[in-house]
Write an enzyme that holds these catalytic residues in place. Structure first.
Site, PDB file in Angstrom:
ATOM      1  N   ASP A 145     -11.943   9.030  -8.653  1.00 34.19           N
ATOM      2  CA  ASP A 145     -10.744   9.686  -9.166  1.00 34.19           C
ATOM      3  C   ASP A 145     -10.163   8.982 -10.387  1.00 34.19           C
ATOM      4  O   ASP A 145      -9.139   9.417 -10.922  1.00 34.19           O
ATOM      5  CB  ASP A 145      -9.681   9.851  -8.064  1.00 34.19           C
ATOM      6  N   ASP A 167     -11.873   2.894  -6.834  1.00 30.65           N
ATOM      7  CA  ASP A 167     -11.021   4.076  -6.730  1.00 30.65           C
ATOM      8  C   ASP A 167      -9.796   3.877  -7.641  1.00 30.65           C
ATOM      9  O   ASP A 167      -9.386   2.755  -7.891  1.00 30.65           O
ATOM     10  CB  ASP A 167     -10.577   4.245  -5.273  1.00 30.65           C
ATOM     11  N   HIS A 226      -6.824   4.471  -6.974  1.00 34.32           N
ATOM     12  CA  HIS A 226      -5.683   4.000  -6.185  1.00 34.32           C
ATOM     13  C   HIS A 226      -5.986   2.625  -5.577  1.00 34.32           C
ATOM     14  O   HIS A 226      -7.137   2.326  -5.263  1.00 34.32           O
ATOM     15  CB  HIS A 226      -5.377   4.982  -5.048  1.00 34.32           C
ATOM     16  N   HIS A 245      -7.037   3.604   2.239  1.00 33.88           N
ATOM     17  CA  HIS A 245      -5.583   3.491   2.461  1.00 33.88           C
ATOM     18  C   HIS A 245      -5.226   3.279   3.928  1.00 33.88           C
ATOM     19  O   HIS A 245      -4.075   2.933   4.235  1.00 33.88           O
ATOM     20  CB  HIS A 245      -4.859   4.754   1.974  1.00 33.88           C
TER      21      HIS A 245
HETATM   22 ZN   LIG Z   1      -8.034   7.487  -4.804  1.00 34.05          ZN
END
Ligand SMILES: [Zn+2]
Length: 297
Positions: free
Chosen positions: A233, A149, A151, A112
């Site tokens: 995750d 991931d 995200h 991120h």
């Molecule tokens: Zn993540």
């Protein structure tokens, strides 16, 4: 980032426990991570992103919030340099032929982190820094970044969108933090294979999407090295999001990446830990990932 925070030191301990319990630990060659230099970080990040960490460190016992989820303590600058340094050292070792591939058990995570600012538990973008190192220092012409991931890796996308040397493939739950990756078109996105999926998507659907969208694009790109943003995750036991993957799905995805690397990249893969916050599921998933990287089946 604080005792309440899911991005905790216990994550690496959970991985270590499962490596021992699985018997994999004794088969691994381990290296300690060096610190990255600021010049290496600056291949991806603007100086304001470095100063946001280096110049904001709190005193002993204190925390400095960069955003609501991303905090610094007195050790964060060195921790972030060491996480990025691991990714760079792994890239050097794999390029030198010392290992076919490497996994970096590192924190804080990175995908991120934007070129201009840390965010979302991430300080510096470890995978982007390693990929730029492979391009700029080792002179590679084409690399791929695979991000599984849960995200979207917004920082990595921002670092490489429109760069024809880099193909990035990902799936991610949507809508979910950071709510990016769903822009449909534009020349800057031509090297991004983004697959947003709704909550409760299961592993078999993800495998179909990988087969249909990632693998043809990866074959066409012919990467000379593959970088994995290995977040776990998306596991169904991980409450930070709502996807339904299990260890076998991470193993399958990893094996497909190994296939691509074997065909095009002399097997060269560097994988870096991103998310994964259910400690048991994280440890078991890393074991599955490493077994596939080592082609142990
Ligand atoms: Zn993540």
């Amino acid at each position: 980032m604080g005792d309440w925070h899911p991005e905790s030191p216990a994550r690496l301990q959970a991985i270590e426990d499962q490596l021992i319990a699985s018997g994999l630990s004794s088969l691994l060659v381990r290296r300690d991570a060096p610190l990255a230099s600021t010049a290496q970080i600056e291949r991806v990040h603007q100086s304001c992103a470095l100063s946001a960490v280096r110049d904001a460190l709190p005193g002993p016992g204190g925390y400095h919030p960069i955003d609501a989820d991303t905090l610094l303590n007195e050790h964060s600058w060195l921790a972030a340099l060491r996480a990025a340094g691991a990714a760079i050292a792994a890239t050097d070792a794999v390029m030198a032929g010392e290992f076919a591939n490497a996994f970096c058990a590192i924190r804080p995570p990175g995908h991120h982190a934007r070129p201009s600012t840390p965010m979302g538990f991430c300080l510096f973008n470890n995978i982007a820094i390693a990929a730029r190192h492979a391009l700029d220092v080792h002179g590679l012409d084409r690399v791929a970044i695979v991000d599984f991931d849960v995200h979207h890796g917004n920082g990595t996308e921002e670092a490489f969108s429109g760069d024809p040397r880099v193909l990035m493939t990902s799936f991610f739950q949507h809508p979910l933090y950071p709510y990016s990756g769903v822009e449909k078109s534009g020349a800057l996105l031509s090297n991004m294979i983004n697959l947003p999926v709704p909550a409760y998507t299961r592993g078999e659907t993800i495998r179909d999407l990988v087969q249909a969208h990632w693998l043809p694009a990866l074959h066409a790109h012919r990467p000379q090295m593959i970088f994995i943003s290995a977040g776990f995750d998306a596991h169904r036991e991980d409450d930070i999001a709502n996807l339904g993957l299990v260890e076998a799905d991470f193993a399958w995805i990893t094996s497909r990446i190994v296939d691509i690397a074997t065909e095009h990249a002399q097997g060269r893969i560097v994988s870096c830990l991103e998310g994964g916050y259910n400690l048991s599921a994280l440890g078991r998933s890393v074991v599955a990932h490493l077994r596939s990287l080592a082609s142990l089946g």
